[in-house]
Motif scaffolding. Structure first.
Motif: not given
Length: 491
Positions: A389-403
């Protein structure tokens, strides 16, 4: 099989506590993944700024600088004075004694910059040093084009020895001094040249063989002079065809014009001379020892590495990177440790609520090892759930920052040693030695925050390890329970 089904049923029965423990670990993992993604993005952005300067991590530039202070020639040591005379002579000056007033002047003179020249054979010696993968020389000169009409000269007025006549000494005649920097590069080493193929905005790079009079011009110079690919420029009385336009990275020693090294040596009269060696080391571990050997072997050498140039890069990019490497790392560590502590406390609380249950299991014949395995297994599953769950959240936040298109400013302050040439005059510098044209200003850099797959796996592993720690803490308490005492406990 019984242990697995019983463990899963216990996790479902205590769903609230399971979710709470997993969420605590997920927060810690998400922090680790996000901070790592941001930090990696900032490192990549800094490398993007530094890459055209030396080739980050493995490359370096070797020069022989000569700094002339406010005291001028008198401040130099006898050896430096001798080197200066040998390299620069009296500087670019024009003799009009044999020219008739009214006659036309159209000549080019060349002078080294603040980097003294040395034999190109030094390049081969540097290339032979252990740890050097490749070395290539370059020659950077100031090309001064002198044009106009010979005026009536007032011989009663004297200028500075070694320099052009003072204002008014040329009477009403017009003589223009146009200065531009020219660098000769080795076409056999495009990846470590003073201008690389990756810097081309349009056009092509130098051909490896033939066509000696090719030129690449900087985008700034091309814009000022209205030069395009296919145009011709004159250098040393020779016609050069412009084959490419290149960008100038901030912080680098950029030139207006780039030509082949052998051609510039011939045209400018600097046969077998260079004033910079670009070196690629075999690995990052070889940079420091190679730099030391080069500095020791070449008299007066100065070795500049990517680490040296990194100190010059400022702006919000550097500030954010410094913050990420300190506060961000601390935040990730604190978050992960707090998550493991929370998971351990929740597991201990869960064990205290299950005293009668665990006592019954021991009364039915469960060994201490079986009880420990049961509690630890439940904690490991919670850790795995939290990690995923943490990995999914972290990846989501990182991709949101990138987008979001996050950008920062990378800047390089002006070189205090540099000096601009006065309008219409020859380049500044004693005895023909001009200053290096350091490209200053700022550049907007896109920050790409793509998470690392390896770091995601490591973060999930940390969460599982956190679950193991929590399970170990709880299982040790559960293993000490005596069946008779546990059965008398009221939950």
């Amino acid at each position: 099989m019984f242990y697995l089904s019983y463990m899963l049923s216990e996790l479902r029965r205590r769903r609230g506590r399971t979710i709470l423990t997993a969420v605590g670990l997920a927060v810690g993992v998400a922090l680790v993944v996000t901070v790592n993604a941001v930090s990696s993005g900032l490192d990549t952005a800094q490398q993007k700024v530094l890459a055209p300067l030396t080739g980050v991590g493995t490359d370096m530039t070797v020069t022989r600088p000569l700094t002339i202070g406010s005291g001028g020639f008198a401040d130099l040591t006898p050896a430096e004075q001798r080197r200066l005379r040998e390299q620069a002579g009296p500087g670019p000056r024009l003799s009009l004694r044999d020219r008739e007033p009214g006659s036309k002047i159209d000549v080019d003179t060349f002078a080294p910059t603040s980097q003294l020249t040395f034999a190109s054979a030094e390049t081969r010696e540097v290339a032979a040093i252990d740890g050097v993968e490749r070395a290539a020389g370059s020659l950077r000169l100031n090309a001064v084009h002198i044009s106009g009409t010979v005026p009536e000269i007032d011989v009663t007025r004297r200028g500075v020895p070694g320099g052009p006549p003072p204002g008014g000494a040329f009477g009403d005649g017009g003589i223009d001094f146009t200065s531009r920097s020219v660098t000769g590069v080795d076409p056999a080493a495009p990846e470590i040249a003073a201008v690389t193929p990756s810097q081309l905005v349009t056009g092509s790079w130098f051909s490896a063989t033939g066509k000696p009079r090719q030129a690449i011009v900087s985008s700034a110079y091309a814009g000022t002079e209205g030069i395009a690919v296919g145009d011709a420029i004159s250098l040393g009385g020779k016609r050069f065809t412009v084959i490419g336009i290149a960008s100038s990275p901030i912080g680098g020693t950029a030139s207006d014009v780039y030509v082949k090294l052998a051609t510039l040596q011939q045209v400018a009269g600097y046969a077998k001379q260079v004033n910079a060696i670009h070196v690629r080391a075999e690995s990052t571990d070889d940079v420091a020892p190679v730099a030391a050997k080069v500095a020791e072997g070449l008299d007066g050498a100065q070795v500049t590495t990517a680490a040296d140039l990194a100190d010059r890069v400022g702006g919000s990019l550097r500030d954010t990177r410094d913050l990420s490497s300190t506060l961000g790392t601390v935040l990730a560590i604190v978050g992960l440790v707090a998550a493991v502590l929370i998971a351990s406390l929740l597991t201990l609380a869960s064990v205290s609520k299950r005293v009668r249950e665990l006592g019954t299991l021991k009364a039915l014949g469960w060994s201490r090892g079986a009880v420990v395995r049961q509690i630890t297994g439940e904690s490991l599953v919670q850790g795995l759930l939290g990690g995923v769950a943490g990995a999914v959240i972290g990846i989501g936040v990182a991709l949101a920052i990138d987008a979001s298109g996050w950008t920062l400013q990378a800047s390089v302050a002006a070189d205090t040693a540099s000096a601009a040439a006065p309008a219409g005059g020859p380049p500044v510098g004693a005895f023909g030695l001009g200053r290096a044209a350091i490209t200053t200003g700022s550049e907007t850099v896109d920050i790409a925050t793509s998470p690392s797959f390896a770091m995601v796996l490591a973060a999930v592993g940390l969460a599982v390890l956190g679950g193991l720690v929590a399970g170990a803490a709880g299982s040790l308490r559960a293993a000490r329970l005596r069946p008779a005492v546990a059965l008398r406990t009221v939950e």
